[in-house]
Design a protein around this motif. Structure first.
Motif, PDB file in Angstrom:
ATOM      1  N   SER A   1      10.983   4.536  -4.776  1.00 55.43           N
ATOM      2  CA  SER A   1      10.145   5.694  -4.839  1.00 55.43           C
ATOM      3  C   SER A   1       9.132   5.438  -6.028  1.00 55.43           C
ATOM      4  O   SER A   1       8.046   6.159  -6.239  1.00 55.43           O
ATOM      5  CB  SER A   1      11.100   6.921  -5.287  1.00 55.43           C
ATOM      6  N   SER A   2       9.338   4.857  -7.157  1.00 58.20           N
ATOM      7  CA  SER A   2       8.635   4.665  -8.236  1.00 58.20           C
ATOM      8  C   SER A   2       7.425   3.862  -7.877  1.00 58.20           C
ATOM      9  O   SER A   2       6.283   3.989  -8.303  1.00 58.20           O
ATOM     10  CB  SER A   2       9.347   4.109  -9.357  1.00 58.20           C
ATOM     11  N   LEU A   3       7.736   2.791  -6.739  1.00 58.82           N
ATOM     12  CA  LEU A   3       6.702   1.864  -6.432  1.00 58.82           C
ATOM     13  C   LEU A   3       5.724   2.674  -5.545  1.00 58.82           C
ATOM     14  O   LEU A   3       4.367   2.106  -5.529  1.00 58.82           O
ATOM     15  CB  LEU A   3       7.218   0.871  -5.641  1.00 58.82           C
ATOM     16  N   PHE A   4       6.169   3.766  -4.842  1.00 59.52           N
ATOM     17  CA  PHE A   4       5.139   4.688  -4.296  1.00 59.52           C
ATOM     18  C   PHE A   4       4.196   5.294  -5.486  1.00 59.52           C
ATOM     19  O   PHE A   4       3.003   5.284  -5.138  1.00 59.52           O
ATOM     20  CB  PHE A   4       5.932   5.743  -3.644  1.00 59.52           C
ATOM     21  N   VAL A   5       4.654   5.779  -6.414  1.00 62.13           N
ATOM     22  CA  VAL A   5       3.662   6.239  -7.489  1.00 62.13           C
ATOM     23  C   VAL A   5       2.737   5.314  -8.065  1.00 62.13           C
ATOM     24  O   VAL A   5       1.430   5.835  -8.237  1.00 62.13           O
ATOM     25  CB  VAL A   5       4.606   6.945  -8.690  1.00 62.13           C
ATOM     26  N   VAL A   6       3.201   4.229  -8.066  1.00 64.89           N
ATOM     27  CA  VAL A   6       2.264   2.916  -8.456  1.00 64.89           C
ATOM     28  C   VAL A   6       1.203   2.743  -7.464  1.00 64.89           C
ATOM     29  O   VAL A   6       0.042   2.346  -7.854  1.00 64.89           O
ATOM     30  CB  VAL A   6       3.161   1.844  -8.809  1.00 64.89           C
ATOM     31  N   PHE A   7       1.815   2.813  -6.332  1.00 65.14           N
ATOM     32  CA  PHE A   7       0.731   2.571  -5.179  1.00 65.14           C
ATOM     33  C   PHE A   7      -0.288   3.624  -5.013  1.00 65.14           C
ATOM     34  O   PHE A   7      -1.434   3.385  -4.880  1.00 65.14           O
ATOM     35  CB  PHE A   7       1.614   2.629  -3.726  1.00 65.14           C
ATOM     36  N   LEU A   8      -0.075   4.856  -5.233  1.00 66.39           N
ATOM     37  CA  LEU A   8      -1.045   6.160  -5.560  1.00 66.39           C
ATOM     38  C   LEU A   8      -2.109   5.668  -6.373  1.00 66.39           C
ATOM     39  O   LEU A   8      -3.148   5.868  -6.210  1.00 66.39           O
ATOM     40  CB  LEU A   8      -0.333   7.092  -5.301  1.00 66.39           C
ATOM     41  N   ALA A   9      -1.494   5.414  -7.534  1.00 69.09           N
ATOM     42  CA  ALA A   9      -2.208   4.983  -8.943  1.00 69.09           C
ATOM     43  C   ALA A   9      -3.399   3.771  -8.432  1.00 69.09           C
ATOM     44  O   ALA A   9      -4.385   3.716  -8.742  1.00 69.09           O
ATOM     45  CB  ALA A   9      -1.481   4.549  -9.991  1.00 69.09           C
ATOM     46  N   MET A  10      -2.914   2.703  -7.868  1.00 69.12           N
ATOM     47  CA  MET A  10      -3.571   1.620  -7.157  1.00 69.12           C
ATOM     48  C   MET A  10      -4.828   2.138  -6.564  1.00 69.12           C
ATOM     49  O   MET A  10      -5.769   1.672  -6.591  1.00 69.12           O
ATOM     50  CB  MET A  10      -2.961   0.559  -6.756  1.00 69.12           C
TER      51      MET A  10
ATOM     52  N   ALA B   1      -3.934  10.616   0.649  1.00 66.19           N
ATOM     53  CA  ALA B   1      -3.169  11.533   1.678  1.00 66.19           C
ATOM     54  C   ALA B   1      -2.359  10.881   2.722  1.00 66.19           C
ATOM     55  O   ALA B   1      -1.486  11.245   3.168  1.00 66.19           O
ATOM     56  CB  ALA B   1      -4.332  12.466   2.208  1.00 66.19           C
ATOM     57  N   LEU B   2      -3.096   9.979   3.337  1.00 65.69           N
ATOM     58  CA  LEU B   2      -2.487   9.320   4.417  1.00 65.69           C
ATOM     59  C   LEU B   2      -1.270   8.385   4.037  1.00 65.69           C
ATOM     60  O   LEU B   2      -0.275   8.475   4.709  1.00 65.69           O
ATOM     61  CB  LEU B   2      -3.671   8.176   5.084  1.00 65.69           C
ATOM     62  N   GLY B   3      -1.475   7.863   3.016  1.00 67.96           N
ATOM     63  CA  GLY B   3      -0.150   7.219   2.332  1.00 67.96           C
ATOM     64  C   GLY B   3       1.210   8.168   2.112  1.00 67.96           C
ATOM     65  O   GLY B   3       2.095   8.071   2.515  1.00 67.96           O
ATOM     66  N   TRP B   4       0.712   9.286   1.878  1.00 70.22           N
ATOM     67  CA  TRP B   4       1.807  10.379   1.501  1.00 70.22           C
ATOM     68  C   TRP B   4       2.371  10.730   2.762  1.00 70.22           C
ATOM     69  O   TRP B   4       3.430  11.002   2.510  1.00 70.22           O
ATOM     70  CB  TRP B   4       1.005  11.388   0.713  1.00 70.22           C
TER      71      TRP B   4
END
Length: 364
Positions: free
Chosen positions: A110-119, A134-137
């Motif tokens: 879950s934390s990696l998902f937030v980092v992925f959005l930031a990237m 939006a697609l990633g979410w």
């Protein structure tokens, strides 16, 4: 020498840091899953494969810095797949098997998902970042959230609440901050552009376009500090006040521009011409001896005499040269060049005089 634009270097460093952190996360995940008591097949396959991929991308970027865009795209795509696969696999598995709980099997991503959005926000330009986020979410967070909302007993566990916060408010907040990040990036670009304009104003004479006296002094100090062979040519236009008085200052400005452009065309890349003040220019010529310096000055003198600036019949200049000597300072070099220039003026102008005793006249 123009300063190197640092932007590309910063982007490469940012990508290398991102890849290094992703590699570290993959190695840690691999170790945790291999040591842990419960081993899921995907957990034993995805982290080591991702680690190998990120390690290979680091090596590729170190060897081929120009590949930074392609490497970034591959890294983001691989990260997306590494997050999508467990989200869907374990969600479907938990939905089809009542005895299986998602909160027990879903890896701590879950934390990696937030980092992925930031990237995505950092490395994807413009509105495409919104679409990618939006697609990633939808592909990563939405299936987990839908499962938890339909399984309240898992939703109210500590792990369930953590997943809801990470995939819900926190990820949405990161995406909402995207316009702020874009605005800051635009502001930084504008500040960098203003900085470049200020540097040009400091380093270039606004009228003639050649280097300013400030930069000329800096270049001369650097040549003196290197203790390399070289010389300077000080030139002053003859009877320039008469040109201004007779034809007006706009014509005088045109003369200065034409002379500066003509001289700059004759010089090599490692040679520098700076407007020293008024109708006076300084040329810095590294790596020359007395004969070569004299030839440079004579070509400049002839080029100035051939400059056509109507309605002025002819423009000429007096030039003084001097070689750099051991123990020279900025003042001693300029003093010798100025004395040689004064001697050329006394002899009638349109000629070259050397502080070392050589001299040529081009006057008819």
């Amino acid at each position: 020498m123009p300063a190197q634009d640092p932007n590309d270097r910063y982007v490469r460093i940012a990508v290398l840091v991102m890849l290094s952190l992703a590699l570290l996360a993959g190695v840690c995940a691999t170790a945790i899953h291999w040591i842990g008591p419960a081993r899921q097949p995907m957990d034993l396959i995805v982290p080591p494969l991702a680690s190998l991929l990120f390690g290979g991308l680091i090596l590729a970027l170190l060897r081929r810095p120009a590949w930074v865009l392609g490497v970034t795209r591959i890294a983001l795509g691989a990260s997306a797949l590494a997050l999508i696969a467990p989200a869907w696999l374990y969600t479907v598995q938990a939905s089809l098997s009542p005895e299986v709980r998602l909160i027990d099997n879903l890896p701590p991503v879950s934390s990696l998902f937030v980092v992925f959005l930031a990237m995505l926000m950092i490395f994807i330009p413009g509105r495409r970042a919104f679409l990618a986020a939006a697609l990633g979410w939808v592909l990563i967070a939405l299936p987990v959230l839908l499962y938890l909302l339909s399984h309240r007993q898992e939703l109210w566990t500590p792990r369930g609440r953590d997943l809801v916060m990470a995939y819900g408010p926190v990820s949405i907040m990161v995406v909402v901050l995207l316009p702020v990040q874009r605005g800051l990036r635009g502001k930084i670009r504008r500040l960098a552009s203003e900085r470049d304009i200020m540097e040009v104003m400091l380093h270039r004479d606004p009228l003639t376009g050649v280097q300013s006296r400030l930069l000329g002094e800096r270049v001369l100090r650097e040549v003196l500090a290197d203790r390399a062979a070289g010389g300077v040519v000080m030139l002053d236009l003859d009877r320039f006040k008469t040109i201004n008085d007779t034809y007006g200052h706009p014509v005088g400005d045109s003369v200065l521009k034409a002379v500066a452009a003509g001289c700059e065309r004759l010089l090599r890349a490692n040679q520098c011409i700076a407007r020293w003040g008024g109708e006076e220019f300084l040329v810095i010529v590294p790596d020359v001896d007395a004969v070569a310096l004299q030839r440079v000055a004579e070509r400049l003198c002839a080029a100035i005499a051939a400059v056509p600036v109507a309605p002025v019949p002819q423009v000429t200049a007096s030039l003084g040269t001097t070689l750099l000597q051991s123990g020279d300072t900025l003042d001693t070099v300029l003093q010798r060049a100025d004395l040689a220039l004064y001697r050329a003026k006394e002899l009638g102008g349109n000629r070259v005089c050397s502080a070392e005793g050589q001299g040529t006249g081009l006057a008819g």
